[in-house]
Write an enzyme that holds these catalytic residues in place. Structure first.
Site, PDB file in Angstrom:
ATOM      1  N   ASP A  50      37.428 -21.860  78.952  1.00 54.05           N
ATOM      2  CA  ASP A  50      38.258 -22.893  78.336  1.00 54.05           C
ATOM      3  C   ASP A  50      39.364 -22.253  77.499  1.00 54.05           C
ATOM      4  O   ASP A  50      39.152 -21.221  76.858  1.00 54.05           O
ATOM      5  CB  ASP A  50      37.354 -23.771  77.464  1.00 54.05           C
TER       6      ASP A  50
ATOM      7  N   GLU B 284      41.368 -21.132  82.066  1.00 53.84           N
ATOM      8  CA  GLU B 284      42.274 -22.271  81.908  1.00 53.84           C
ATOM      9  C   GLU B 284      43.541 -21.783  81.205  1.00 53.84           C
ATOM     10  O   GLU B 284      43.514 -21.461  80.019  1.00 53.84           O
ATOM     11  CB  GLU B 284      41.610 -23.378  81.090  1.00 53.84           C
TER      12      GLU B 284
END
Length: 618
Positions: A325, A354
């Site tokens: 993330d 990400e």
């Protein structure tokens, strides 16, 4: 009698006094690991007042920090056979208590495990919203937030058992890997289903199940030849994390004199040659949100903790990949070391980061061995990144019926023109939506023709396709109008009280509706075809400039050639195949993988409006 009683009490204290130790992390380790020098965190009341020794493990050093409740003990596990070692904690020359520490046997093939790759299709699940397999853990006495399914931002009760119960559905659909949003404990009083504000990095949230349940999920998937990807969060923890509640030292997190300071979210400052120091710090050190303290990966204790934790979960659960993330918000040198340490331990593993940016050069900066990163003397060591520019294109271009210089299918063409920026184009994750974006079927207002165009592109172009749960049955959602909860709706049939189940065929009682079945049937056929379509796994990509809003490209290797034609216009198009001779070569026929219809490649091909053909050439 009193003397005997006193001796018994002393023995009990030595044997059981380790109750004073409240946390030991990592809780155990493995033999025969590349990462053999580990730093064990011991936490308990005033532990720094004790001297520590080990029977069975070589102690390299002991670090005492500002907070006396912590001891960081670095040990060497190299060449240690599976066994139970012991740590003794002494004061004034006498042992006060002991603690066992286990070195367990490692799976002999663990190091060589193969991560997810472009032969896979990844199915993204938000577990709280997928299926409730165990109603007994919907709420938990240790967790603040209780189940409230009527609340779009609350906990709905989905869990690991719900995923296990429906693995056959996902496997039958044709997906080969599952990425689940985080499952580790998140004890925030609100919005905890999101699980990106974690409160214990060694514990599955009990409302999802147990650590053993997570391992069982991986085992069940491996029996089906599927892969499990963990969503890992390095940039921030939750405000309720037990370490955040009693910091070892202030520098464990990024502190600001003025108190809470939100990130400026400007990730370009990480490589902007002209960026001011205050702006760089504002991105990298600012907190993602009030409940998400920003972790200081430049601190060696924090970095070591995160490296060991990630490796522990990979080894314990048998993971096949990580999705990281907010990768580009981390301290970029620290996250590069973190990534390298994992890939050194598992050379065939895969990690996708990400990097939510809207420019290929900026995204490619973060992929391993990037030419752009090299200009900055930087290498992230990150194998895979997410193709957000393609996401931007597919959510726009299929609503553009008329072609233009920069509209319609030219958006796809231009996206792939910039692939020269990426060092490994096949190791890029492609997607139309995820848990943070508007639902693709919401954007296209339930137009199944546009959904088919999207999937035809994503499942045949280069990279690793990722689907968002429920898209395959036409699920809707608009976060701009109704918030995050609307794009994270419950999968119909995942709860015992649901009247109709989309996990079941339309031909069964209370199964999918006819509309849901239409979406599902198309998705299933294309995904299952893709499993054996090696040309779209790693073959060459040959593309042609779109004319009249029709985009044509080929995927080919030594054993297969696939021709893809996407008519994004509102008109019937007849294509002269002579233009595509370079791709067609000596092939004379092509079979559409969806309709099984045969097409003559020696004459014009007619393609209907808003339709794609995926031709397996013969």
């Amino acid at each position: 009698m009193k003397i005997k009683l006193f001796i018994v009490c002393i023995c009990c204290f030595i044997a059981f006094g380790n109750a004073q130790i409240k946390k030991v992390e990592p809780p155990h380790w493995w033999s025969d690991m590349e990462t053999s020098e580990i730093q064990i965190l011991f936490y308990g009341d005033s532990l720094a007042n004790y001297e520590v020794k080990s029977d069975g493990l070589q102690i390299i050093k002991v670090d005492k920090v500002v907070n006396p409740n912590y001891l960081f003990v670095t040990v060497n596990t190299k060449n240690v056979v599976p066994s139970t070692a012991s740590f003794s904690f002494s004061k004034d020359g006498s042992i006060a208590f002991t603690h066992p520490y286990e070195i367990v046997a490692r799976n002999p093939s663990s190091r060589e495990r193969k991560g997810f790759d472009s032969s896979d299709v990844v199915y993204l699940i938000m577990p709280d919203r997928f299926a409730n397999g165990n109603r007994d853990n919907d709420s938990h006495p240790e967790m603040s937030e209780k189940v409230e399914r009527s609340n779009g931002g609350g906990r709905h009760g989905g869990d690991i058992q719900g995923v296990i119960n429906n693995l056959d559905y996902i496997h039958d659909l044709g997906a080969t890997a599952i990425w689940s949003t985080p499952l580790l404990e998140d004890n925030e009083p609100k919005y905890s289903y999101h699980t990106y504000a974690q409160s214990d990095l060694y514990r599955i949230d009990p409302r999802y199940g147990t650590n053993e349940d997570y391992k069982k999920l991986a085992d069940e998937m491996h029996e089906r030849d599927m892969k499990l990807i963990m969503d890992y969060v390095t940039n921030h923890w939750g405000s309720k994390h037990w370490i955040i509640q009693d910091l070892p030292f202030a520098e464990w997190i990024h502190q600001w004199p003025e108190g809470f300071t939100r990130s400026n979210y400007r990730m370009a400052t990480q490589f902007d040659s002209y960026a001011s120091e205050v702006d760089k710090k504002g991105c990298m050190n600012g907190w993602f949100d009030t409940t998400m303290p920003d972790m200081n990966q430049s601190n060696p204790f924090v970095l070591r903790y995160m490296i060991q934790n990630a490796i522990w979960w990979i080894e314990y659960a048998g993971l096949d990949g990580l999705r990281v993330d907010t990768y580009s918000y981390n301290d970029k040198e620290g996250i590069a070391q973190w990534t390298k340490a994992i890939m050194d331990e598992y050379p065939n593993f895969n990690i996708v980061g990400e990097v939510w940016m809207h420019d290929q050069a900026q995204i490619s900066y973060w992929q391993k061995d990037s030419k752009i990163g090299a200009l900055d003397n930087y290498n992230s060591n990150l194998p895979s990144v997410m193709d957000f520019t393609l996401h931007d294109a597919v959510t726009t271009m299929f609503s553009e019926d008329e072609t233009g210089w920069d509209k319609g299918m030219i958006r796809a063409y231009d996206n792939f023109v910039n692939d020269f920026l990426y060092p490994d184009v096949n190791n890029i994750m492609v997607f139309a939506g995820n848990h943070d974006t508007n639902r693709i079927n919401g954007i296209f207002q339930s137009d199944i023709k546009k959904y088919k165009l999207v999937l035809s592109l994503l499942l045949t172009t280069r990279g690793i396709p990722q689907l968002y749960y429920g898209d395959e049955i036409g699920m809707l959602g608009n976060r701009d109008e109704k918030g995050d909860g609307d794009i994270r709706r419950d999968f119909p049939g995942g709860w015992f009280v649901d009247g109709r189940s989309a996990f079941k065929s339309a031909s069964t009682n209370h199964g999918r509706t006819s509309d849901q079945e239409a979406y599902h049937k198309f998705t299933k056929k294309l995904l299952n075809w893709r499993k054996e379509a090696t040309a779209v796994h790693n073959g060459n990509l040959l593309q042609y400039i779109p004319f009249d809003n029709v985009y044509v490209y080929f995927r080919s290797n030594e054993t297969q050639t696939v021709m893809v034609l996407i008519n994004n216009s509102s008109k019937i198009r007849k294509l002269d195949t002579s233009r595509f001779k370079e791709g067609i070569q000596s092939f004379t026929q092509g079979t559409d993988v969806i309709s099984d219809e045969n097409f003559d490649l020696t004459s014009k091909i007619t393609i209907q409006p808003k339709t794609a053909l995926i031709l397996d050439l013969k």
